[in-house]
Enzyme design. Structure first.
Site, PDB file in Angstrom:
ATOM      1  N   VAL A   1       0.831  -1.203   0.000  1.00 20.04           N
ATOM      2  CA  VAL A   1       0.000   0.000   0.000  1.00 20.04           C
ATOM      3  C   VAL A   1       0.867   1.255   0.000  1.00 20.04           C
ATOM      4  O   VAL A   1       0.557   2.253  -0.653  1.00 20.04           O
ATOM      5  CB  VAL A   1      -0.957  -0.012   1.207  1.00 20.04           C
ATOM      6  CG1 VAL A   1      -1.676   1.322   1.340  1.00 20.04           C
ATOM      7  CG2 VAL A   1      -1.956  -1.137   1.080  1.00 20.04           C
TER       8      VAL A   1
ATOM      9  N   GLU B   1      -1.929   5.391  -4.915  1.00 13.10           N
ATOM     10  CA  GLU B   1      -3.322   5.084  -5.269  1.00 13.10           C
ATOM     11  C   GLU B   1      -4.025   6.242  -5.980  1.00 13.10           C
ATOM     12  O   GLU B   1      -4.970   6.035  -6.742  1.00 13.10           O
ATOM     13  CB  GLU B   1      -4.126   4.695  -4.013  1.00 13.10           C
ATOM     14  CG  GLU B   1      -3.804   3.321  -3.465  1.00 13.10           C
ATOM     15  CD  GLU B   1      -2.603   3.362  -2.523  1.00 13.10           C
ATOM     16  OE1 GLU B   1      -2.222   2.311  -2.003  1.00 13.10           O
ATOM     17  OE2 GLU B   1      -2.052   4.459  -2.323  1.00 13.10           O
TER      18      GLU B   1
ATOM     19  N   ASP C   1      -1.735  18.915 -42.996  1.00 16.73           N
ATOM     20  CA  ASP C   1      -2.358  19.077 -44.299  1.00 16.73           C
ATOM     21  C   ASP C   1      -2.227  20.551 -44.685  1.00 16.73           C
ATOM     22  O   ASP C   1      -2.020  21.413 -43.823  1.00 16.73           O
ATOM     23  CB  ASP C   1      -3.827  18.669 -44.206  1.00 16.73           C
ATOM     24  CG  ASP C   1      -4.508  18.600 -45.557  1.00 16.73           C
ATOM     25  OD1 ASP C   1      -3.798  18.442 -46.562  1.00 16.73           O
ATOM     26  OD2 ASP C   1      -5.739  18.707 -45.597  1.00 16.73           O
TER      27      ASP C   1
ATOM     28  N   ASP D   1      -8.319  16.516 -42.685  1.00 17.53           N
ATOM     29  CA  ASP D   1      -9.760  16.756 -42.662  1.00 17.53           C
ATOM     30  C   ASP D   1     -10.546  15.784 -43.532  1.00 17.53           C
ATOM     31  O   ASP D   1     -11.762  15.737 -43.453  1.00 17.53           O
ATOM     32  CB  ASP D   1     -10.079  18.186 -43.115  1.00 17.53           C
ATOM     33  CG  ASP D   1      -9.568  18.475 -44.526  1.00 17.53           C
ATOM     34  OD1 ASP D   1      -8.944  17.578 -45.129  1.00 17.53           O
ATOM     35  OD2 ASP D   1      -9.777  19.599 -45.015  1.00 17.53           O
TER      36      ASP D   1
ATOM     37  N   ASP E   1      -7.265  11.071 -44.894  1.00 13.99           N
ATOM     38  CA  ASP E   1      -6.342  11.323 -43.793  1.00 13.99           C
ATOM     39  C   ASP E   1      -6.548  10.366 -42.615  1.00 13.99           C
ATOM     40  O   ASP E   1      -5.689  10.270 -41.737  1.00 13.99           O
ATOM     41  CB  ASP E   1      -6.508  12.758 -43.279  1.00 13.99           C
ATOM     42  CG  ASP E   1      -6.177  13.792 -44.334  1.00 13.99           C
ATOM     43  OD1 ASP E   1      -5.143  13.624 -45.002  1.00 13.99           O
ATOM     44  OD2 ASP E   1      -6.941  14.756 -44.490  1.00 13.99           O
TER      45      ASP E   1
ATOM     46  N   ASN F   1      -2.053   8.182   1.634  1.00 15.04           N
ATOM     47  CA  ASN F   1      -1.947   8.191   0.175  1.00 15.04           C
ATOM     48  C   ASN F   1      -3.109   8.927  -0.484  1.00 15.04           C
ATOM     49  O   ASN F   1      -2.932   9.650  -1.471  1.00 15.04           O
ATOM     50  CB  ASN F   1      -1.867   6.764  -0.370  1.00 15.04           C
ATOM     51  CG  ASN F   1      -0.458   6.193  -0.245  1.00 15.04           C
ATOM     52  OD1 ASN F   1       0.418   6.794   0.364  1.00 15.04           O
ATOM     53  ND2 ASN F   1      -0.248   5.029  -0.815  1.00 15.04           N
TER      54      ASN F   1
END
Length: 906
Positions: free
Chosen positions: A291, A296, A338, A643, A647, A744
């Site tokens: 732990v 965490e 592009d 776009d 692509d 923690n």
């Protein structure tokens, strides 16, 4: 009819439909202009299947959950929870299990975004299509089309399959979504060279593209997954998702912490055996160490930090679809952009008006009063020989070239509506691909002429003509030079040809403008009679101009160590011209590498080209994918913008795909990690800056959390060592699992969250991107983390030992509380790796003060409310609290000393 060969292949490989004439195409497909019979169509439908895209199975929800539970840190916590359960420590087991559920849920929610790209591709099919079957015109569902079907095309239609054009009458198709070409493509029927690129195959109509003008007839050569659209869908589904740099770095951190945790747990158990601790106590100690090792709060902090970054990016017009992409931007080393709409304005614009040997640069906003009569006459021709229409207050709709001419007249202060009212159209000869020009006939220009054209009079009807310069020169006998009409001689012809070539080399589409006076008795519908003995007025250069802000953004990205590469389906000359204007390669000469050249390069040669070339033109989806993969193989972190449908595979293959929100197709948006709401390259650079801020904040959190956890590990390991060395009996465990979980969650969780709100440091865009393969510990982070973590552990251990030797029952509580207080001071001091704490304003991180105050209150609640029985701690005196505060001040002084040393070293 006999069985048709496979529609897209023969014995020699893929069929080049564009290189075959129409008779050969019909023969190969075993069909005719009368179409297929129902029986033939039915058999081919069984052979080829329906005309729709197929989708491979995706990742199920169960698989995604399983992936979350495979993470190293989660496995350690699961083991700890099961051991607690086996020992009857139900409270600890439940608390740890709750952390596991939270961890897995956050990861699942983050990743559970089912890919919609193929669904978007499927939406591009048309529900109905006009087909010739049994020699009769009929309407069918587009899914029933088969190779050999003859399809009718009209303006407004979406092309339902890949077609070889058999007939074309002013047929123009918008293919930008597929090829990247900004302008609609004019279609024709003749055979082409076998090696022409996809964007130049003008006798093919591709599935999913839009007919914008004219009409035509085509024969189906490919359906479903055999179409160009289908190939893209196949590429898209074949691109596997890859981990982001952040995910890779955090995975390494997790494995490193796991290794440390296992080693420390074994060490602690070994020490426990030596001190004679019972087995149950040893297992509980091992759980406590596990732990202590695991941060965490990491999943929550990472998710919230990325979400906060995504919100800030949204305010800067960048919409984040996948949270890890937020940080990835900070690691980007190459932006593959592009051209159309991203680096340019996606608006065809007259850039130059060339008349009488004089060029009027439209960017300088020339005045109508200062313009020669030839320039004003050119505007008149451009407005009248034009089918574009006004739209809104200052806008125009229609063919992009024609709207550009109307906008140019408007820039000069000429109202196109008023010009047309005064000089109405009598007749017209529409544009066609054979003549490459358009003509309109108008009444005489008398005293009622528009004031802008004072000085020009025509007692007879006159013809306005626009078209290809070479074709107009063939028909021209005069030129309007200065303020008068003169015979066209060889010198003037040579000058016009040089101007045409010069403008074309600068990436312009060049149009010639001409006129001719005609007699009222002339047949206005006869091309030979109307289009002859023309007077050439001038040339116009039309281009999609660069965005004004793109040049500065490229310069800023270069300063930040980020290279920009243009990848476009447009013409090489146009791409090179735009690249030069944007100074894409700085002061270096720009040369575009074409898709045809890429096909001749092996991988090592392409790798060499990528080191020196920043412009790629006339490329296909496969080329884009190959370029992105080659850059990644070089160790680059690649952002790819786009776009169009073409692509999408490269967007998905890149480290971060960036789609255009305004002009982008649904396919490109679904394949992307980020969508630009303003289609602006400068927004990408702003997002890169934001990504770097986020990465800096995540590094601060990792440093903070690991230093704190290192301190807790030292306490857990040091306590039995002290007990063994000093002969303490019944020393017990330094900190129990619930106390470590509390610490923690308070520190890694709440205090860690405050770091996600830190603003950018001054030098964030003056330094190179994070090295793609660099550890998260690079730049002295590991050393500083080790020093601070060791100090926290030793100080807490010292306080606990002092209280234990004095038989104070609060020895464990002092270690518990001092660690919390030291991490509060660590948070305040750790806002920057170089700037001192007093140089920071609280206003730049509005969340910090409330969170720090909240954690302090919760820690006091743990000591002085019934919560202390749950955590098994003692109430502390004011003197005890003062000692804890002093320990926090020691940590703050230590961190400030480390920062001062770094400032001196820099």
């Amino acid at each position: 009819m006999t069985a048709v060969v496979r529609a897209d292949r023969d014995a020699g490989g893929p069929i080049s439909w564009h290189a075959s004439d129409t008779d050969e195409v019909l023969r190969r497909l075993d069909t005719s202009s009368s179409g297929l019979s129902d029986d033939d169509a039915g058999s081919r439908l069984e052979q080829y299947g329906t005309n729709e895209l197929t989708e491979r199975g995706g990742t199920s929800a169960a698989q995604l959950i399983f992936e979350q539970l495979r993470a190293v840190m989660v496995l350690i916590l699961i083991a700890a929870s099961l051991l607690s359960l086996a020992l009857g420590k139900y409270l600890e087991a439940g608390a740890i299990a709750a952390i596991v559920v939270l961890f897995a849920t956050l990861g699942f929610v983050q990743e559970y975004r089912a890919e919609q790209a193929i669904a978007a591709l499927r939406k591009m099919a048309t529900p109905g299509v006009q087909v010739i079957r049994n020699a009769n015109r009929t309407e069918l569902d587009s899914t029933e089309l088969v190779p050999g079907d003859v399809v009718m095309l009209e303006a407004g239609n979406v092309v339902p399959a890949d077609l070889r054009v058999l007939e074309a009458a002013n047929l123009r198709i918008q293919e930008a979504a597929l090829t990247g070409e900004a302008e609609p493509v004019e279609k024709q029927t003749g055979a082409l060279d076998r090696d022409v690129s996809l964007g130049d195959r003008t006798n093919l109509a591709f599935s999913g593209t839009q007919v914008v003008n004219g009409r035509g007839v085509g024969v189906v050569v490919a359906t479903g997954m055999d179409t160009e659209l289908g190939h893209i869908a196949d590429l898209l589904q074949g691109v596997e998702d890859s981990v982001t740099p952040l995910q890779a770095r955090l995975d390494r951190v997790g494995k490193q912490l796991a290794a440390v945790g296992v080693a420390v747990a074994l060490l602690v158990m070994g020490l426990g055996v030596l001190t004679g601790e019972p087995f149950g106590e040893l297992v509980l100690t091992a759980i406590s160490v596990a732990v202590a090792v695991i941060p965490e709060g990491l999943p929550a902090v990472v998710t919230v930090t990325l979400a906060l970054g995504a919100q800030r990016m949204l305010r800067r017009e960048a919409l984040i679809r996948k949270l890890p992409a937020v940080e990835t931007l900070g690691s980007v080393t190459v932006i593959c952009s592009d051209k159309t709409g991203t680096l340019t304005q996606n608006r065809m614009t007259v850039s130059v008006l060339d008349v009488s040997g004089r060029r009027l640069d439209m960017s300088e906003r020339p005045s109508l009063d200062d313009a020669p009569l030839a320039a004003r006459l050119a505007l008149l021709v451009g407005v009248l020989c034009n089918d574009g229409e006004p739209h809104g207050e200052h806008g125009f709709v229609g063919d992009p070239t024609e709207t550009a001419l109307l906008a140019a007249a408007h820039e000069f202060g000429v109202d196109p509506v008023e010009v047309r009212r005064r000089h109405g159209r009598i007749a017209e000869l529409p544009f066609d691909s054979e003549r490459k020009r358009m003509s309109t006939v108008h009444g005489p220009v008398g005293d009622d002429a528009h004031p802008a054209f004072a000085g020009f009079r025509s007692s007879d009807p006159f013809v306005s003509v626009k078209g290809a310069v070479d074709r107009l020169l063939d028909l021209a006998t005069h030129v309007f030079d200065g303020e008068e009409r003169r015979a066209l001689d060889d010198d003037q012809r040579a000058r016009i040809e040089r101007s045409n070539q010069s403008l074309a080399e600068r990436g312009n589409r060049v149009l010639g403008l001409a006129y001719r006076e005609v007699r009222s008795s002339d047949p206005f519908d006869d091309v030979e009679s109307v289009e002859r003995e023309l007077t050439l007025v001038g040339l116009v250069g039309i281009i999609d101009p660069p965005r004004n802000e793109a040049r500065d953004a490229i310069a800023l990205s270069r300063t930040a160590g980020v290279r920009t590469i243009m990848i476009t389906g447009d013409h090489p000359a146009t791409a090179s011209a735009i690249a030069r204007e944007l100074r894409l390669d700085g002061d270096r000469e720009v040369r575009a590498v074409t898709g045809a050249e890429l096909d001749r390069l092996d991988d090592p040669s392409l790798n060499g080209i990528l080191g020196e070339t920043s412009v790629f033109a006339r490329v296909s989806p496969t080329h884009k994918l190959r370029i992105v993969q080659a850059l990644r193989d070089r160790g680059e972190i690649v952002a790819m913008t786009g776009d169009g449908v073409n692509d999408a595979p490269a967007l998905k293959r890149s480290d971060i795909g960036v789609a255009m929100g305004i002009t982008g197709t649904d396919v490109s948006k679904e394949a992307a990690d980020m969508v630009l709401r303003d289609d602006n390259f400068a927004t990408i650079v702003a997002a890169v800056e934001e990504g770097r801020v986020i990465y800096d904040n995540l590094r601060r959190f990792v440093k903070f959390a690991v230093a704190g956890n290192l301190g807790k590990i030292l306490v857990m390991v040091g306590w039995p060592v002290l007990a063994l060395a000093l002969g303490w009996e019944a020393a017990g465990i330094a900190l129990v699992p619930l106390q470590l979980l509390w610490l923690n969650l308070m520190t890694d969780g709440l205090l860690g969250l405050s770091m996600g709100f830190e603003a950018a440091e001054d030098d964030v865009m003056d330094r190179p991107p994070h090295a793609p393969g660099a550890s998260i510990w690079a730049g002295g982070l590991a050393r500083d983390t080790a020093i601070v973590g060791t100090a926290i552990g030793l100080i807490a251990l010292g306080l606990g030992a002092w209280y234990f030797t004095r038989d104070e029952p609060a020895w464990q509580t002092m270690m518990f509380t001092s660690i919390a207080v030291m991490q509060i001071f660590q948070t305040v001091a750790g806002r920057s790796s170089t700037r001192p704490v007093w140089a920071h304003s609280w206003r730049t991180n509005p969340a910090l003060l409330p969170i720090v105050a909240g954690v302090a209150v919760l820690q006091l609640a743990a000591l002085y409310t019934p919560l202390r029985r749950f955590l098994d701690v003692e109430a502390l005196s004011l003197g005890d609290l003062a000692l804890c505060a002093a320990s926090g001040l020691l940590v703050l002084v230590l961190i400030e000393t480390l920062k001062a040393r770094r400032r001196m070293a820099d």
